[in-house]
Write a protein that holds these residues in place. Structure first.
Motif, PDB file in Angstrom:
ATOM      1  N   GLN A  94       0.829  -1.208   0.000  1.00 37.86           N
ATOM      2  CA  GLN A  94       0.000   0.000   0.000  1.00 37.86           C
ATOM      3  C   GLN A  94       0.865   1.261   0.000  1.00 37.86           C
ATOM      4  O   GLN A  94       0.598   2.214  -0.727  1.00 37.86           O
ATOM      5  CB  GLN A  94      -0.922   0.010   1.229  1.00 37.86           C
ATOM      6  CG  GLN A  94      -2.010  -1.024   1.197  1.00 37.86           C
ATOM      7  CD  GLN A  94      -2.746  -1.144   2.528  1.00 37.86           C
ATOM      8  OE1 GLN A  94      -2.265  -0.698   3.562  1.00 37.86           O
ATOM      9  NE2 GLN A  94      -3.914  -1.771   2.488  1.00 37.86           N
ATOM     10  N   THR A  97       2.406   1.857  -3.403  1.00 40.18           N
ATOM     11  CA  THR A  97       1.416   2.413  -4.331  1.00 40.18           C
ATOM     12  C   THR A  97       1.233   3.904  -4.075  1.00 40.18           C
ATOM     13  O   THR A  97       1.197   4.705  -5.019  1.00 40.18           O
ATOM     14  CB  THR A  97       0.069   1.667  -4.189  1.00 40.18           C
ATOM     15  OG1 THR A  97       0.286   0.282  -4.452  1.00 40.18           O
ATOM     16  CG2 THR A  97      -0.973   2.210  -5.145  1.00 40.18           C
ATOM     17  N   THR A 101       2.212   6.924  -6.683  1.00 31.59           N
ATOM     18  CA  THR A 101       1.202   7.913  -7.068  1.00 31.59           C
ATOM     19  C   THR A 101       1.715   9.320  -6.798  1.00 31.59           C
ATOM     20  O   THR A 101       1.576  10.221  -7.631  1.00 31.59           O
ATOM     21  CB  THR A 101      -0.110   7.665  -6.289  1.00 31.59           C
ATOM     22  OG1 THR A 101      -0.557   6.333  -6.552  1.00 31.59           O
ATOM     23  CG2 THR A 101      -1.188   8.659  -6.674  1.00 31.59           C
TER      24      THR A 101
END
Length: 116
Positions: A94, A97, A101
């Motif tokens: 997580q 990610t 981003t």
């Protein structure tokens, strides 16, 4: 099921396992240690320490049963640690990610500023 291997165990491990049992006979303990640390067969270990083979075999069974319980406890703990590791891996994925981003948004911002 046999959990202990003759000739493959440390004396310290055998001492710890024996401490979890009611085995108190010094000759029996010495014979068990001899068997599990050197691999000498049970008959010779019993003879060397002047005990009945049947008594040594009963103590061996007790020790193996105790080791089975220890292994079962270790397996429970191992499963718990694997579950924690899996949860940590999910959290890491997580965070990766989120970081990707965030980096992508910075790259878009930089590209727009250079174009202007």
């Amino acid at each position: 099921m046999l959990h202990l291997l003759a000739g493959s165990e440390s004396e310290r491990k055998i001492d710890l396992l024996i401490s979890l049992t009611r085995i108190t006979s010094e000759p029996t303990i010495a014979a068990l240690k001899l068997h599990y640390t050197t691999g000498l067969d049970l008959e010779r270990c019993a003879a060397r320490h002047f005990i009945e083979l049947s008594n040594l075999m009963r103590a061996q069974s007790t020790l193996n049963n105790t080791m089975g319980v220890v292994e079962a406890i270790k397996e429970i703990d191992w499963e718990k640690h694997l579950a924690k590791l899996a949860a940590a891996n999910v959290r890491i994925a997580q965070l990766e990610t989120q970081l990707e981003t965030q980096l992508a948004s910075y790259q878009l911002t930089d590209s727009k500023e250079h174009a202007a």
